[in-house]
Design a protein around this motif. Structure first.
Motif, short mmCIF file in Angstrom:
data_model
loop_
_atom_site.label_atom_id
_atom_site.label_comp_id
_atom_site.label_asym_id
_atom_site.label_seq_id
_atom_site.Cartn_x
_atom_site.Cartn_y
_atom_site.Cartn_z
N SER A 6 41.41 29.71 34.74
CA SER A 6 41.53 30.91 35.58
C SER A 6 42.21 32.03 34.82
CB SER A 6 42.31 30.59 36.86
OG SER A 6 43.60 30.07 36.55
N ASP A 7 43.20 31.68 34.00
CA ASP A 7 43.87 32.71 33.19
C ASP A 7 42.94 33.23 32.10
OD1 ASP A 7 46.13 32.40 34.71
OD2 ASP A 7 47.21 31.16 33.26
N LEU A 10 40.71 35.93 33.41
CA LEU A 10 41.37 37.23 33.54
C LEU A 10 41.50 37.90 32.18
CD1 LEU A 10 44.26 36.36 36.04
CD2 LEU A 10 42.26 37.78 36.50
N TRP A 31 52.41 33.74 29.62
CA TRP A 31 52.04 33.60 31.03
C TRP A 31 52.49 32.26 31.61
CZ3 TRP A 31 46.60 35.91 32.48
CH2 TRP A 31 46.60 37.29 32.18
N ARG A 38 55.96 32.77 37.40
CA ARG A 38 54.81 32.93 38.28
C ARG A 38 55.04 32.37 39.67
NH1 ARG A 38 49.60 31.91 34.42
NH2 ARG A 38 48.56 32.19 36.41
N GLY A 363 50.82 40.80 33.04
CA GLY A 363 49.53 40.58 33.68
C GLY A 363 49.33 39.24 34.34
N PRO A 365 49.09 36.46 36.91
CA PRO A 365 49.08 36.48 38.39
C PRO A 365 50.18 35.58 38.94
CG PRO A 365 47.31 35.09 37.55
CD PRO A 365 47.93 35.75 36.35
N MET A 366 50.73 36.00 40.07
CA MET A 366 51.77 35.21 40.71
C MET A 366 51.15 34.08 41.54
SD MET A 366 54.62 36.51 39.67
CE MET A 366 53.76 36.76 38.10
N ASN A 367 51.88 33.01 41.69
CA ASN A 367 51.41 31.88 42.48
C ASN A 367 51.83 32.03 43.94
OD1 ASN A 367 50.37 30.64 40.18
ND2 ASN A 367 52.28 29.56 39.75
N ASP A 368 50.92 31.74 44.82
CA ASP A 368 51.21 31.73 46.26
C ASP A 368 51.22 30.27 46.70
OD1 ASP A 368 51.57 32.25 48.91
OD2 ASP A 368 49.55 33.03 49.27
#
Length: 714
Positions: A6-7, A10, A31, A38, A363, A365-368
C-alpha cells in the motif's frame, strides 16, 4: 527490507515511476512506526505543548524551555529530550543501552546545548528470572559506561520489574542540556540554498542497518541472533570529542542548522533537515567518510553508525569547521549542499534518490485503528499477615533500594548535582540562572496495567509530587510512550488510555509536554508489555537546598493529600505492589480534586523552616515511604486504622516531618487533606500499629530487606 504494497502504491503515484532500491528502503524506514508515528500521531494532539516558557516545542531533536531568571538577568534555556532503545537493548543489552544514551545526548547537541544531566527509566521481566537479570545488568553497565565516559551525570530515573517485560524490556533515557546564551540556539530547520552539508564524527560503517524498521516490528523468538546487525555499536570516547567539537562550532557561530544521525542514518537526518525548511538537497554519497570498503548507496544512506552529526554550514565557514573537526580528531566530509529542489542523492555517477523531501518525511498515511477500553476489576483482597505483608512489600525489587544501579553512575561530574540519586528528585544547580532544577523520571507499570487512563494520570502527578517534595514547582515535561502491537484493539485501547491520562494530568498541572518519543510494537512471543508512559519532568526553585527524605527524629509526622486518611474515599489497592505480591484485585485509587494546588502548596511547605523532612508517598504505599525515611539515628511511631491505608498507592501524597503541624494544616486548608499519623523519634525503629496488629522493624532490618538487588547481584 520490504516496502509495504500500500505504501509502494502511494510512492509510485507520487513519483510517477517505480522507486529505486535506495528510495524504497528510505521510504520504508522513514515511513515506519518508529519514525512516522503512524499509529500514535493522531492521538498526540491531546498534549498541551505551549506556554510562555516554551521556546521550541515538539518536532525538533529536543525541546527548548526558558528558565525563570531575575528581571535584569540574561535568558537561560534548557533543552529536554527523551528516547527509547528498547528492541536493541533486548538483542544486545550493553550496546543497545549505551547507544541510547549517545543518541539522546546528540539530540541535545543539535540544539546548540551542552548536556548536563541524564535520567534512565528501565523496565525488565521478573527479577527472579535469570534472563531478566542478564538484561538488567547489561543495560545498567551500558548506560554507566557510556555516560561516565562522556562526562554527563546520570542523576535520576527508575527501575521496575514486571512479568510482561520478559520478552521485551524497555530502556528510556532522557537528557537535559544547557544553553546559557539564546544566540547559541540551533534548530534542525535548513536555512538557505547554497549552504553546505557537512558530516562530522565517526566514519560510516554497516552497523545499525534497518534500525528504524527493526524498532517498528514485534520481537521474534530469534531476535537475539537474527536482529543483531540492526543494533548500533557506540564509541563514547568519540562522543566526548564530538560534544566538545560541537561546543566550539556553536561558540564560533559556524552552524546554521544541525541534526543528529539517529534513526534511518544519514538519509533520515538530512532529508528531515531540508524538509523542515521547505528545501531540498543534493548529496554525493561517495564523499561520506567510510569505515568499511565497498559500501553501496543504500548502506551509506541508512546505516545508523553512531557519533555522527550533520551540519548546515555557510560556504565561507566550511574550512573553519574542517579545522575544528581535525583539532578534535574527528572525521569530516562535505557531502553536498542545500537546494531549492528535490532531495537528491548520487552514487558513482548515478542518481539513486530523487524525491520531494516533504513527501518523504510527512507523506506516510496515518493508521485508523480500533481500540477497546479495558475493563475495571472487582474488589478481591487477600488475607495476609501484616508483618509478612510489610516485609514482602518493603523488600520487593520494585520498591527496594536502587543503590546498586545508581552507584555505578558518575552523578557528580560537572559539579552541578545538589541532590543526588536516591531521593524523590535530583536537584541540579543551574548557577547561570541562579535556579535549582529538580528532575524526576519514571512510570509504574502496575498502575497503568490496572487502569491505563487513571494510572497515567497518577504517573504525571507522582512525578510532579516528587519535585514538589523538594520545594520545586513543575516547569515542563517530555514523555516516552511505550506500548505493544497497536494492531491489537485491546493493546491500542490501553495505549490510547495512557496518552489521554498523561495529557489530561499535565494540562491540569499547567505543565506543557514539550516533546517526547513513541515506541510501539513492544510485543514478543511472551505477549505485549503493559502500556508504559514514562514521564521526565523538571521543576524549578530558588536556590539549590531541599529538605531530605531522612527523618530528623524530632517532629510530627503528617501525610498530605491522602484521601482515605481524611475519610473522603475508600483506600483502593488497585495497581499496588501489595496486590502484585499477594494476589487479588481492586479498583484504582481516586486522585485529589485539586492536584495543581496540592503540588504548589507542597513546594511551599517543603521550604518552611519548620519542615525537617519530606518524602513522596507512592510506590509501595506508606509502608515503603516510612521505611525509606527511617535510619539508624531516627525512627517513627505510626498508627493507622487498616492495612489498606498502609499499602494503597494513591499518587499526590507526601509525608512531612514538621515542628509546626498547624502551619502545614493552614497552608493546605481548602487545598488537600492533612492527617497526623504519628511522630518521629531517635529510636532508629519503624513502629507500626495497624488496627489490632503491631509491627516493628529497626533500621538494620529495613536495610537488609531493601538491599535485595545488591544482595542478589553481588
Amino acid at each position: 527490507m520490504t516496502l509495504a504494497d500500500s505504501d509502494r502504491d502511494l510512492v509510485v503515484a507520487e513519483l510517477d515511476r517505480e522507486p529505486t532500491p535506495a528510495e524504497a528502503a528510505l521510504f520504508e524506514n522513514l515511513w515506519s512506526e518508529h519514525c512516522a508515528y503512524r499509529s500514535s500521531r493522531p492521538l498526540l494532539s491531546a498534549f498541551d505543548s505551549e506556554g510562555d516558557q516554551v521556546v521550541v516545542g515538539p518536532g525538533d531533536d529536543a525541546a527548548v524551555v526558558a528558565l525563570p531568571t531575575d528581571d535584569d538577568a540574561d535568558d537561560v534555556y534548557i533543552t529536554m529530550g527523551i528516547e527509547s532503545h528498547n528492541h536493541p537493548s533486548y538483542v544486545d543489552p550493553f550496546d543497545g543501552a549505551a547507544t541510547g544514551v549517545g543518541g539522546i545526548v546528540r539530540d541535545t547537541l543539535s540544539m546548540g546545548a551542552y548536556p548536563i544531566a541524564l535520567a534512565d527509566s528501565l523496565y525488565f521481566g521478573d527479577f527472579d528470572r535469570e534472563h531478566s537479570r542478564y538484561l538488567f545488568e547489561g543495560v545498567v553497565e551500558g548506560i554507566s559506561h557510556y555516560g561516565n565516559c562522556i562526562g554527563v551525570p546520570t542523576v535520576a530515573g527508575s527501575v521496575a520489574f514486571h512479568d510482561d517485560y520478559e520478552g521485551n524490556p524497555l530502556v528510556n533515557v532522557s537528557c537535559i542540556g544547557l544553553i546559557d546564551d539564546p544566540d547559541r540556539l540551533v534548530t534542525a530547520e535548513a536555512q538557505e540554498p547554497g549552504n553546505k552539508l557537512v558530516l562530522v564524527g565517526n566514519a560510516t560503517g554497516r552497523d545499525g542497518l534497518g534500525g528504524a524498521s527493526f524498532a517498528s516490528e514485534d520481537l521474534s523468538e530469534d531476535a537475539e541472533t537474527e536482529d543483531r546487525p540492526a543494533v548500533q555499536v557506540g564509541d563514547p570516547y568519540t562522543e566526548k570529542l564530538l560534544i566538545e567539537a560541537n561546543e566550539a562550532l556553536v561558540d564560533e557561530g559556524l552552524v546554521e542548522s544541525a541534526r543528529d544521525l539517529g534513526a534511518a542514518g544519514l538519509g533520515g537526518a538530512t532529508s528531515e533537515m531540508v524538509a523542515k525548511g521547505g528545501l531540498g538537497a543534493r548529496i554525493d554519497l561517495e564523499k561520506v567518510h567510510q569505515r568499511e570498503p565497498n559500501m553501496n548507496a543504500l548502506e551509506i544512506l541508512l546505516a545508523e553508525s553512531q557519533e555522527r552529526m550533520a551540519y548546515e554550514v555557510r560556504p565561507e565557514n566550511v574550512e573553519r569547521v574542517e579545522e575544528i573537526a581535525e583539532r578534535y580528531d574527528l572525521g569530516c566530509s562535505v557531502i553536498g549542499e542545500i537546494t531549492e529542489g528535490n532531495y537528491v542523492c548520487e552514487f558513482e555517477g548515478e542518481t539513486v534518490v530523487d524525491v520531494d523531501a516533504y513527501f518523504l518525511g510527512e507523506g506516510a498515511p496515518m493508521n485508523d485503528l480500533p481500540a477497546e477500553e479495558p475493563s475495571q476489576p472487582e474488589r478481591d483482597l487477600p488475607d495476609v499477615d501484616l508483618a509478612e505483608a510489610v516485609e514482602t512489600v518493603v523488600g520487593h525489587p520494585n520498591t527496594a533500594s536502587k543503590r546498586w544501579v545508581y552507584r555505578q553512575y558518575d552523578h557528580e561530574v560537572q559539579v552541578r548535582t545538589a541532590r543526588r540519586p536516591g531521593d524523590d528528585a535530583a536537584i541540579l544547580a543551574v548557577r547561570e540562572a541562579g535556579t535549582g532544577l529538580a528532575y524526576s523520571a519514571g512510570a509504574d507499570p502496575n498502575w497503568t496495567e490496572a487502569a491505563p487512563y487513571e494510572g497515567a494520570r497518577a504517573v504525571a502527578l507522582e512525578n510532579a509530587t516528587n519535585v514538589a517534595a523538594k520545594g520545586a514547582t513543575p516547569l515542563a515535561a517530555v514523555d516516552c510512550l511505550n506500548g505493544g502491537n497497536p494492531e491489537k484493539p485491546d493493546v491500542y485501547g490501553g495505549f490510547t488510555g495512557i496518552v489521554d491520562g498523561l495529557a489530561d494530568m499535565c494540562e491540569t498541572l499547567s505543565t506543557p509536554v514539550v516533546g517526547g518519543n513513541v515506541s510501539l510494537y513492544n510485543d514478543s512471543p511472551s505477549g505485549p508489555i503493559p502500556p508504559t508512559p514514562t514521564l521526565a519532568l523538571v521543576g524549578t526553585k530558588e536556590g539549590y537546598d531541599a529538605p531530605p527524605l531522612d527523618l530528623a527524629g524530632e517532629g510530627t509526622l503528617l501525610v498530605v493529600g491522602d484521601l482515605p486518611l481524611s475519610g473522603e474515599a475508600d483506600a483502593r489497592l488497585g495497581g499496588s505492589q501489595y496486590l502484585a505480591s499477594h494476589g487479588g484485585s481492586d479498583a484504582f485509587p481516586e486522585l485529589p480534586d485539586d492536584p495543581a494546588g496540592l503540588v504548589e502548596t507542597l513546594a511551599e511547605v517543603a521550604d518552611f523552616d519548620s519542615t525537617l523532612a519530606t518524602h513522596d508517598a507512592s510506590h509501595g504505599g506508606l509502608a515503603v515511604t516510612l521505611a525509606e525515611m527511617v535510619h539508624d539515628d531516627a525512627g517513627a511511631d505510626v498508627e493507622l486504622d487498616s492495612a489498606a491505608l498502609l499499602f494503597h498507592e494513591q499518587a499526590g501524597r507526601a509525608v512531612v516531618e514538621t515542628t509546626d503541624p498547624e502551619a502545614v494544616r493552614a497552608a493546605f486548608d481548602g487545598v488537600a487533606p492533612v492527617a497526623e499519623i504519628g511522630s518521629a523519634d531517635d529510636s532508629g525503629t519503624l513502629s507500626l500499629s495497624v488496627g489490632d496488629e503491631d509491627v516493628e522493624l529497626d533500621a538494620a532490618a529495613i536495610r537488609d530487606l531493601r538491599s535485595v538487588i545488591e544482595r542478589e547481584l553481588e
